[in-house]
Design an enzyme around this catalytic site. Structure first.
Site: not given
Ligand SMILES: C[S@@+](CC[C@H](N)C(=O)[O-])C[C@H]1O[C@@H](n2cnc3c(N)ncnc32)[C@H](O)[C@@H]1O
Length: 260
Positions: A42, A64, A178
């Site tokens: 992703d 994505k 998100m």
């Molecule tokens: C589709 S979701 C996936 C979440 C992922 N599976 C997890 O467990 O962190 C994507 C969202 O996760 C959050 N996110 C993922 N990585 C991040 C990071 N390094 N810092 C802050 N937010 C993060 C943000 O809100 C982003 O829009």
């Protein structure tokens, strides 16, 4: 690779890549990446993590990130299936933990329906990384007994379909994924549902990465803080008394006495 972590040809492993810092990958994730024939990843999988994929392993970006070009979920499902049916050792690398807002259930169901063996490797989710960086706990004995993982992703033009009364629990921590675009709607609804204006809110962009940025604010200022301070990196919102700055007194009690 130890015997318990063998990847057989024709198998698909859904692997959590964690929040971005390669040192937060599990050993299992690294071993699988090194043993794969192809890695589908992703947009949230960081460049530092992709650098660990050996050059002999094919890398396939499936995008994505909301608002940006990405493959449709159905097409990703088909790509994974085709690779597995071709007898490849397939790693599907997902940001954070695959089981949290990662659509891993859809991918696994599609593959299993076609007789493909699917295994899952957990990863560190963004909320854990954000809390760790800020030095706060997501739960707090006696104060925050509930942790709610929420996605604030709504279909274009549609309001968020969330149970605001349940979310506006002062003894709960909200980890909102998100949530950047919807921050004004989130704050407004939580305030309307009774959560106090001064409830601590923490905004963490690019948690765990060198470019991480954190902002500590309060619920009634959340939308303004997001709008003025946050860039376009993945951003997590944490709301609740547990994520406040513990060095600052939460409230000052003023006793007002009636005139004699
Ligand atoms: C589709 S979701 C996936 C979440 C992922 N599976 C997890 O467990 O962190 C994507 C969202 O996760 C959050 N996110 C993922 N990585 C991040 C990071 N390094 N810092 C802050 N937010 C993060 C943000 O809100 C982003 O829009």
């Amino acid at each position: 690779m130890p015997s318990e972590t063998r990847i057989a040809s024709g198998e698909v492993w859904l692997v959590g890549a964690g929040p971005g810092d390669p040192e937060l990958l599990t050993l299992k994730a690294i071993r699988l990446i090194e043993a794969a024939d192809v890695v589908f990843y992703d947009a949230l999988v960081s460049a530092d993590i992709l650098a660990l994929v050996p050059s002999r392993v094919r890398r396939v970006s499936v995008g994505k990130r909301s608002g940006r070009h990405s493959r449709k979920q159905e097409d990703i499902n088909e790509d994974l299936l085709a690779a597995a049916q071709a007898g490849l050792r397939v790693v599907r690398l997902k940001g954070g933990d695959p089981s949290i807002f990662g659509r891993s259930a859809e991918e696994a169901a599609h593959l299993r329906a076609h007789g493909i063996v699917v295994q899952v490797v957990p990863g560190i989710t963004a909320a854990s990384a954000a809390a760790a960086s800020a030095g706060v706990s997501l739960t707090l004995r006696g104060e925050a007994r509930r942790l709610q993982f929420i996605t604030a992703h709504a279909r274009a033009g549609e309001p968020l379909d969330l149970d605001w009364r349940a979310l506006a629990d002062p003894r709960s921590t909200l980890a909102i994924y998100m949530g950047r675009a919807a921050a004004p709607e989130i704050a407004q609804n939580l305030l309307r549902a009774g959560l106090a204006a001064e409830t601590p809110a923490l905004i963490v962009e690019n948690a765990s990465m060198a470019c991480e940025r954190r902002f500590s604010t309060r619920l009634d200022l959340l939308a303004l803080a997001v709008q003025t301070a946050v860039g376009d990196g993945p951003t997590l919102l944490l709301i609740g008394s547990a994520v406040g700055d513990r060095s600052i007194p939460r409230s000052v009690k003023i006793r007002v006495q009636a005139e004699p």
